[in-house]
Design a protein around this motif. Structure first.
Motif, PDB file in Angstrom:
ATOM      1  N   PHE A   4       0.827  -1.205   0.000  1.00 20.14           N
ATOM      2  CA  PHE A   4       0.000   0.000   0.000  1.00 20.14           C
ATOM      3  C   PHE A   4       0.864   1.258   0.000  1.00 20.14           C
ATOM      4  N   TYR A   8       1.023   4.432  -2.948  1.00 17.57           N
ATOM      5  CA  TYR A   8       0.813   5.875  -2.752  1.00 17.57           C
ATOM      6  C   TYR A   8       1.947   6.725  -3.330  1.00 17.57           C
ATOM      7  N   TRP A  14      -8.051   3.217  -6.033  1.00 19.28           N
ATOM      8  CA  TRP A  14      -9.130   3.485  -5.078  1.00 19.28           C
ATOM      9  C   TRP A  14      -9.130   4.939  -4.606  1.00 19.28           C
ATOM     10  N   GLY A  40      -7.956   2.757   8.025  1.00 22.31           N
ATOM     11  CA  GLY A  40      -7.467   2.582   6.649  1.00 22.31           C
ATOM     12  C   GLY A  40      -7.888   3.787   5.827  1.00 22.31           C
ATOM     13  N   HIS A  46     -12.510  10.720   3.477  1.00 22.73           N
ATOM     14  CA  HIS A  46     -13.680  10.488   4.349  1.00 22.73           C
ATOM     15  C   HIS A  46     -13.500  11.180   5.695  1.00 22.73           C
ATOM     16  N   ASP A  61      -3.893   4.942   9.189  1.00 21.09           N
ATOM     17  CA  ASP A  61      -3.516   4.102   8.053  1.00 21.09           C
ATOM     18  C   ASP A  61      -2.105   3.587   8.309  1.00 21.09           C
ATOM     19  N   SER A  62      -1.816   2.386   7.787  1.00 18.30           N
ATOM     20  CA  SER A  62      -0.476   1.819   7.982  1.00 18.30           C
ATOM     21  C   SER A  62       0.524   2.372   6.975  1.00 18.30           C
ATOM     22  N   ALA A  86      -0.998   3.965  11.955  1.00 18.37           N
ATOM     23  CA  ALA A  86      -1.343   2.951  12.962  1.00 18.37           C
ATOM     24  C   ALA A  86      -1.835   1.703  12.242  1.00 18.37           C
ATOM     25  N   ASP A  87      -1.711   0.578  12.931  1.00 19.05           N
ATOM     26  CA  ASP A  87      -2.131  -0.708  12.379  1.00 19.05           C
ATOM     27  C   ASP A  87      -3.568  -0.997  12.813  1.00 19.05           C
ATOM     28  N   ALA A  88      -4.428  -1.202  11.841  1.00 19.30           N
ATOM     29  CA  ALA A  88      -5.849  -1.475  12.125  1.00 19.30           C
ATOM     30  C   ALA A  88      -6.042  -2.741  12.952  1.00 19.30           C
ATOM     31  N   SER A 104     -13.672   2.316   4.510  1.00 17.93           N
ATOM     32  CA  SER A 104     -13.931   2.290   3.068  1.00 17.93           C
ATOM     33  C   SER A 104     -12.800   1.511   2.411  1.00 17.93           C
ATOM     34  N   GLY A 105     -13.029   0.240   2.161  1.00 12.45           N
ATOM     35  CA  GLY A 105     -12.072  -0.552   1.394  1.00 12.45           C
ATOM     36  C   GLY A 105     -10.967  -1.214   2.188  1.00 12.45           C
ATOM     37  N   LEU A 106     -11.117  -1.309   3.517  1.00  9.82           N
ATOM     38  CA  LEU A 106     -10.082  -1.990   4.296  1.00  9.82           C
ATOM     39  C   LEU A 106     -10.452  -3.444   4.585  1.00  9.82           C
TER      40      LEU A 106
HETATM   41  C1  LIG Z   1      -8.350   0.220  -0.622  1.00 14.48           C
HETATM   42  S1  LIG Z   1      -7.459   1.373   0.340  1.00 14.48           S
HETATM   43  C2  LIG Z   1      -8.762   2.484   0.867  1.00 14.48           C
HETATM   44  C3  LIG Z   1      -8.259   3.816   1.364  1.00 14.48           C
HETATM   45  C4  LIG Z   1      -9.321   4.833   1.763  1.00 14.48           C
HETATM   46  N1  LIG Z   1     -10.171   4.357   2.825  1.00 14.48           N
HETATM   47  C5  LIG Z   1     -10.143   5.236   0.566  1.00 14.48           C
HETATM   48  O1  LIG Z   1     -11.351   4.982   0.560  1.00 14.48           O
HETATM   49  O2  LIG Z   1      -9.567   5.830  -0.349  1.00 14.48           O
HETATM   50  C6  LIG Z   1      -7.091   0.454   1.816  1.00 14.48           C
HETATM   51  C7  LIG Z   1      -6.280   1.240   2.797  1.00 14.48           C
HETATM   52  O3  LIG Z   1      -6.048   0.456   3.959  1.00 14.48           O
HETATM   53  C8  LIG Z   1      -4.717   0.653   4.381  1.00 14.48           C
HETATM   54  N2  LIG Z   1      -4.322  -0.529   5.175  1.00 14.48           N
HETATM   55  C9  LIG Z   1      -4.066  -1.791   4.741  1.00 14.48           C
HETATM   56  N3  LIG Z   1      -3.765  -2.593   5.779  1.00 14.48           N
HETATM   57  C10 LIG Z   1      -3.818  -1.820   6.891  1.00 14.48           C
HETATM   58  C11 LIG Z   1      -3.612  -2.062   8.277  1.00 14.48           C
HETATM   59  N4  LIG Z   1      -3.260  -3.275   8.754  1.00 14.48           N
HETATM   60  N5  LIG Z   1      -3.753  -1.031   9.132  1.00 14.48           N
HETATM   61  C12 LIG Z   1      -4.092   0.214   8.697  1.00 14.48           C
HETATM   62  N6  LIG Z   1      -4.303   0.503   7.396  1.00 14.48           N
HETATM   63  C13 LIG Z   1      -4.178  -0.500   6.509  1.00 14.48           C
HETATM   64  C14 LIG Z   1      -3.925   0.837   3.113  1.00 14.48           C
HETATM   65  O4  LIG Z   1      -2.707   1.494   3.325  1.00 14.48           O
HETATM   66  C15 LIG Z   1      -4.913   1.649   2.280  1.00 14.48           C
HETATM   67  O5  LIG Z   1      -4.730   3.028   2.460  1.00 14.48           O
END
Ligand SMILES: C[S@@+](CC[C@H](N)C(=O)[O-])C[C@H]1O[C@@H](n2cnc3c(N)ncnc32)[C@H](O)[C@@H]1O
Length: 207
Positions: A4, A8, A14, A40, A46, A61-62, A86-88, A104-106
């Motif tokens: 990810f 960026y 996305w 995320g 958002h 976000d990580s 931070a890690d989700a 959204s998308g995590l």
């Molecule tokens: C599909 S993207 C969606 C980003 C944003 N929510 C959007 O709608 O544009 C997924 C996001 O989750 C983040 N992500 C993935 N694994 C993660 C984790 N373990 N902890 C935090 N963020 C994470 C990625 O870096 C990425 O920014």
């Protein structure tokens, strides 16, 4: 997740530069309490949206590059939204609680095992009766379509079957550069109950 962060360096498919329509509608249609966490959050559209509606918002976000971009947007737009790396899967480490979590998308990027950890992690940062709103790609997308993992409604129901109440799982659209018509998605609302969950390892079905 290095994948990810690397994404960026450019503009990932996305990252559409505006909120997803379901969240834009949510921001004006429901009272979401005071404090919101965007898990995320990517480059922050958002989190910035909900902050502009008067909520106190933390985006996590990580990917450090995503957070850097989100902070730049916040400063350019005069937003009070906060952003941090931070890690989700370990949200308890934030030592904070929220009325609402948005995603959204995590959820759809996680493996079965990670989903179990993620649900526990969400529980740690949501107050009792706190709500989780989630948009993910659905099984209505064709098999082998090349995007993230498709999610079945039954998987969402199973992941939130204990210690949660699933209020709805509705068909929705996911705008992205993957498909200009919009991807088939689920939009879910889940409420944390007071009930303590049992062991969730039975949900780990693949890997
Ligand atoms: C599909 S993207 C969606 C980003 C944003 N929510 C959007 O709608 O544009 C997924 C996001 O989750 C983040 N992500 C993935 N694994 C993660 C984790 N373990 N902890 C935090 N963020 C994470 C990625 O870096 C990425 O920014």
């Amino acid at each position: 997740m290095n994948f990810f962060n690397e994404a960026y360096r450019g503009v990932p498919p996305w990252d559409i530069g505006r909120p997803q329509p379901v969240f834009a509608k949510l921001a004006v249609s429901e009272d979401l309490g005071n404090e919101i966490i965007d898990v995320g959050c990517g480059t922050g559209e958002h989190a910035l949206l909900f902050a502009s509606s008067g909520y106190q918002v933390l985006g996590v976000d990580s990917a450090p590059l995503a957070i850097e971009r989100a902070r730049t947007k916040a400063s350019q737009r005069g937003s009070k939204a906060e952003f941090m790396v931070a890690d989700a899967l370990h949200l308890a480490e934030l030592r904070r609680q929220f009325d609402v979590a948005i995603d959204s998308g995590l959820f759809h990027v996680f493996s079965d095992r990670e989903r179990v950890a993620y649900v526990e992690s969400l529980r740690a940062v949501l107050r009792p009766r706190g709500r989780y709103y989630m948009l993910c790609f659905s099984d209505k997308e064709p098999v082998g379509w090349g995007g993230p993992r498709r999610v079945f409604k039954r998987e969402i129901l199973a992941n939130f079957s204990d210690g949660w109440r699933v209020d709805y799982v509705r068909p929705a659209k996911f705008e992205s550069a993957f498909d200009e018509r919009g991807g088939e998605a689920w939009f879910s609302k889940v409420t944390r109950t007071k009930h303590l969950p049992r062991c969730r390892s039975s949900l780990i079905i693949s890997e």
